[in-house]
Design a protein around this motif. Structure first.
Motif, short mmCIF file in Angstrom:
data_model
loop_
_atom_site.label_atom_id
_atom_site.label_comp_id
_atom_site.label_asym_id
_atom_site.label_seq_id
_atom_site.Cartn_x
_atom_site.Cartn_y
_atom_site.Cartn_z
N ASN A 513 0.77 -1.05 0.05
CA ASN A 513 0.00 0.05 0.05
C ASN A 513 1.06 1.29 -0.09
O ASN A 513 0.71 2.26 -0.63
CB ASN A 513 -0.97 0.01 1.30
N ILE A 514 1.92 1.29 0.72
CA ILE A 514 2.68 2.36 0.64
C ILE A 514 3.69 2.81 -0.77
O ILE A 514 3.53 3.84 -1.00
CB ILE A 514 4.06 2.24 1.92
N ALA A 515 3.85 1.51 -1.41
CA ALA A 515 4.28 1.40 -2.48
C ALA A 515 3.33 2.07 -3.76
O ALA A 515 3.91 2.83 -4.53
CB ALA A 515 4.91 0.07 -2.95
N ILE A 516 2.17 1.50 -3.53
CA ILE A 516 1.14 1.99 -4.37
C ILE A 516 0.79 3.62 -4.26
O ILE A 516 0.87 4.41 -5.22
CB ILE A 516 -0.22 1.38 -3.95
N ASP A 517 1.07 4.02 -2.81
CA ASP A 517 0.73 5.72 -2.59
C ASP A 517 1.90 6.30 -3.32
O ASP A 517 1.87 7.47 -3.58
CB ASP A 517 0.56 5.75 -1.08
N LEU A 518 3.22 5.74 -3.04
CA LEU A 518 4.29 6.60 -3.32
C LEU A 518 4.38 6.59 -5.03
O LEU A 518 4.60 7.73 -5.43
CB LEU A 518 5.58 5.68 -3.00
N SER A 519 3.92 5.50 -5.78
CA SER A 519 3.82 5.54 -7.14
C SER A 519 2.75 6.68 -7.60
O SER A 519 3.13 7.18 -8.36
CB SER A 519 3.27 4.29 -7.74
N ASN A 520 1.83 6.63 -6.78
CA ASN A 520 0.61 7.62 -7.26
C ASN A 520 1.12 9.13 -6.90
O ASN A 520 0.88 10.02 -8.07
CB ASN A 520 -0.68 7.17 -6.56
N LYS A 521 1.98 9.38 -6.12
CA LYS A 521 2.52 10.63 -5.73
C LYS A 521 3.63 10.84 -6.83
O LYS A 521 3.58 12.10 -7.32
CB LYS A 521 3.17 10.85 -4.45
N LEU A 522 4.36 10.12 -7.29
CA LEU A 522 5.32 10.13 -8.40
C LEU A 522 4.72 10.54 -9.78
O LEU A 522 5.22 11.39 -10.47
CB LEU A 522 6.44 8.99 -8.39
N ARG A 523 3.86 10.04 -9.77
CA ARG A 523 2.96 10.10 -11.24
C ARG A 523 2.20 11.52 -11.36
O ARG A 523 2.42 12.31 -12.18
CB ARG A 523 1.77 9.26 -11.52
N ARG A 524 1.77 11.91 -10.21
CA ARG A 524 1.35 13.37 -9.91
C ARG A 524 2.16 14.38 -10.24
O ARG A 524 2.07 15.39 -10.86
CB ARG A 524 0.41 13.45 -8.72
N ASN A 526 5.28 14.02 -11.89
CA ASN A 526 5.81 13.95 -13.27
C ASN A 526 4.71 14.71 -14.08
O ASN A 526 5.07 15.47 -14.96
CB ASN A 526 5.75 12.41 -13.61
N THR A 527 3.48 14.51 -13.86
CA THR A 527 2.25 15.30 -14.41
C THR A 527 2.56 16.65 -14.32
O THR A 527 2.37 17.65 -15.03
CB THR A 527 1.03 14.63 -13.97
N ALA A 528 2.87 17.22 -13.05
CA ALA A 528 2.89 18.56 -12.72
C ALA A 528 4.00 19.28 -13.12
O ALA A 528 4.16 20.13 -13.74
CB ALA A 528 2.87 18.59 -11.04
N LEU A 529 5.16 18.25 -13.45
CA LEU A 529 6.56 18.93 -14.03
C LEU A 529 6.32 18.91 -15.72
O LEU A 529 7.50 19.47 -16.18
CB LEU A 529 7.60 17.90 -13.31
N SER A 530 5.57 17.82 -16.19
CA SER A 530 5.75 17.73 -17.58
C SER A 530 5.64 19.14 -18.28
O SER A 530 6.31 19.38 -19.30
CB SER A 530 4.78 16.74 -18.04
N PRO A 531 4.83 19.98 -18.05
CA PRO A 531 4.57 21.47 -18.91
C PRO A 531 6.20 22.10 -18.67
O PRO A 531 6.52 22.96 -19.45
CB PRO A 531 3.48 22.03 -18.29
#
Length: 534
Positions: A513-524, A526-531
């Motif tokens: 569950n911690i890994a899933i949460d961390l993965s979701n945070k990293l995706r968010r 990356n999405t925020a930094l992509s622009p």
């Protein structure tokens, strides 16, 4: 006038109702127990029940019934119930004579005997122990009489029970402790334990669960025999409701688990509306992925839809995976029944477990020494039940603990301590060792890179923080400050690691569950930094 022991008949109904009123008053919840016509049907030999009475003159002083087992039951056990005795039956020996006579009769038939005795009925405890019965369990809050009361389970063995038996899993210390006391009471050699690292079935899988009739359940169970499913639930008991075990014809309910187009398992259960409990009667599965999810579904159904005070089940002692699963769901072993189920001509031990959905209270009634020792062992097993309900409910809502049963949540809850922080007080500083993780029970915590910076995150009630550094003990990369008066639940890293070593399934779920949460945070992120990168 001499006391006589005889088999009751239908015409004894009015006298039996008089005995019931003398012992339980008029408050027994099943009012058909006071109806002579209903009682006459129960006393009739055609009912399959066998009621014996101690009679003096024209008055029944005491009564006990050999309850009809479920059809097809081949277990060598007589279930003795409906034990009623007037106060004078103890003083003039009528109650003892009835117990002694019934015990001799069932001994001659080669049957073991199990009997439920109210924990507050000390004279019955004494009589049964004097007649060679051993206390094998204690179930708190089992029956509703005038109030909800606990019962003691006593067993009498017609023959020596199991000179040899399979080892007990070291992964089930509560079962082992209970069994050791039962073996001592029955003078049976204590079996070895085996370090098997037993883990339970997964509690959440991809199966679809459907309501079903008992006929549907039996049909699919029969078809599943080709897969040679493991027999795990002992289903030979009486199906009656309440202390008097009435309404034995009430229908069972069932659920079936489906994966794709295949039925892969099922559970049959009985809703006892007198004691407000659910009794799991039978189960089957064709794989190792379905049983835990099916039991989890019944537990939630019992709690959320049926408002059951508890769920109970009898599981074979040589089935550690299901025993472990029920432990994860919050079940507690309350009785150990040696030789109570026959498989392929060989007796097997049975463990009775319950999951309480109400507050556990320690028994305070007068007990014999043997009964007191049993109550003490079971009371120890229920220590986790005394954890605050508010903490358990909070942990249940947190994504980090998703997929854990109530039993596992209670084990985690025991690790937490509460700490109060005043506004502006620091929880930890940047660079501190990550030896603790925190849950905000009430209040608000700001996460800052330094003293002058604005908060980079705010943690509110019901949220977790500090968990990443907690996993590996690395230094904190930020500081945490209470922005208002806050109550935090704090867990130490060493204590959590020790629990994970004992309960690897629990650790695997939390880390996932911690890994899933961390993965979701990293995706968010990356999405925020992509622009910006563009």
């Amino acid at each position: 006038m001499a006391v006589s022991i005889r088999l009751a008949e239908a015409q004894d109904a009015a006298k039996w109702v008089d005995l019931l009123r003398a012992t339980l008053g008029d408050e027994y919840p099943a009012k058909e127990a006071y109806n002579p016509a209903s009682v006459a049907a129960q006393l009739d030999a055609q009912s399959g029940n066998e009621t014996w009475v101690a009679e003096e003159g024209d008055q029944i002083l005491a009564s006990a019934t050999v309850l009809r087992p479920i059809e097809g039951n081949v277990n060598p056990v007589a279930n003795l119930g409906r034990n009623l005795a007037r106060p004078e039956a103890y003083s003039n020996g009528a109650a003892e004579l009835l117990v002694r006579s019934l015990t001799q009769l069932l001994d001659q038939r080669g049957q073991m005997i199990v009997v439920r005795i109210p924990a507050n009925d000390n004279p019955q405890q004494i009589i049964y122990e004097q007649n060679g019965y051993a206390c094998v369990g204690y179930q708190p809050l089992k029956h509703i009489l005038r109030t909800r009361q606990g019962v003691l389970f006593y067993v009498h063995s017609a023959n020596p029970v199991l000179a040899s038996r399979q080892p007990i899993s070291e992964s089930l210390p509560q079962v082992s402790d209970l069994a050791a006391l039962v073996f001592e009471n029955l003078n049976i050699p204590n079996p070895l334990t085996v370090r098997d690292g037993a883990t339970g079935y997964p509690l959440q899988t991809d199966i679809q669960i459907h309501d079903a009739t008992l006929d549907d359940f039996e049909l699919w169970k029969t078809q599943a025999r080709a897969a040679n499913p493991l027999l795990e639930v002992s289903s030979g008991g009486n199906r009656g409701a309440g202390f008097l075990r009435l309404n034995a014809e009430a229908p069972c309910r069932a659920i079936l688990g489906q994966r794709g187009s295949q039925i892969v398992g099922g559970v049959a259960f009985f809703n006892d509306d007198q004691d407000r409990c659910v009794r799991i009667m039978d189960s089957f599965a064709t794989d190792d992925l379905s049983t835990g999810a099916l039991f989890n579904h019944v537990v939630r159904l019992a709690q959320e839809q049926l408002s059951a005070a508890y769920v109970e089940v009898d599981i074979l002692a040589n089935c550690p995976k299901l025993l472990k699963s029920t432990e994860q769901l919050g079940f507690v072993p309350i009785a150990y029944l040696p030789g109570f189920c026959v498989l392929n001509g060989r007796p097997s031990d049975v463990v009775k477990l319950i999951k309480l959905n109400m507050m556990y209270t320690t028994e305070t009634a007068a007990l014999t020494a043997q009964a007191a020792r049993m109550v003490k062992v079971v009371d120890t097993n229920f220590q986790d039940q005394k954890i605050g309900v508010a903490i358990i409910n909070l942990l249940r809502t947190l994504p980090i603990f998703s997929g854990l049963g109530d039993g596992e949540l209670r084990k985690i809850a025991r690790l937490f301590t509460q700490k109060l922080y005043r506004p502006g007080e620091r929880v930890f500083n940047k660079g501190d060792a990550g030896s603790e993780a925190y849950i905000v029970m009430r209040g608000q915590i700001d996460i800052c890179l330094n003293e002058e910076s604005r908060p980079i995150a705010t943690v509110n009630s019901g949220q977790v923080f500090g968990e990443l550094a907690f996993l590996d003990g690395s230094p904190r990369t930020a500081m945490a400050v209470a922005s208002q008066a806050s109550i935090l639940l704090v867990v130490q890293r060493n204590a959590f690691n020790e629990l994970v070593q004992r309960e690897p399934h629990l650790g695997m779920v939390v880390i996932r569950n911690i890994a899933i949460d961390l993965s979701n945070k990293l995706r968010r992120a990356n999405t925020a930094l992509s622009p910006v990168k563009k």
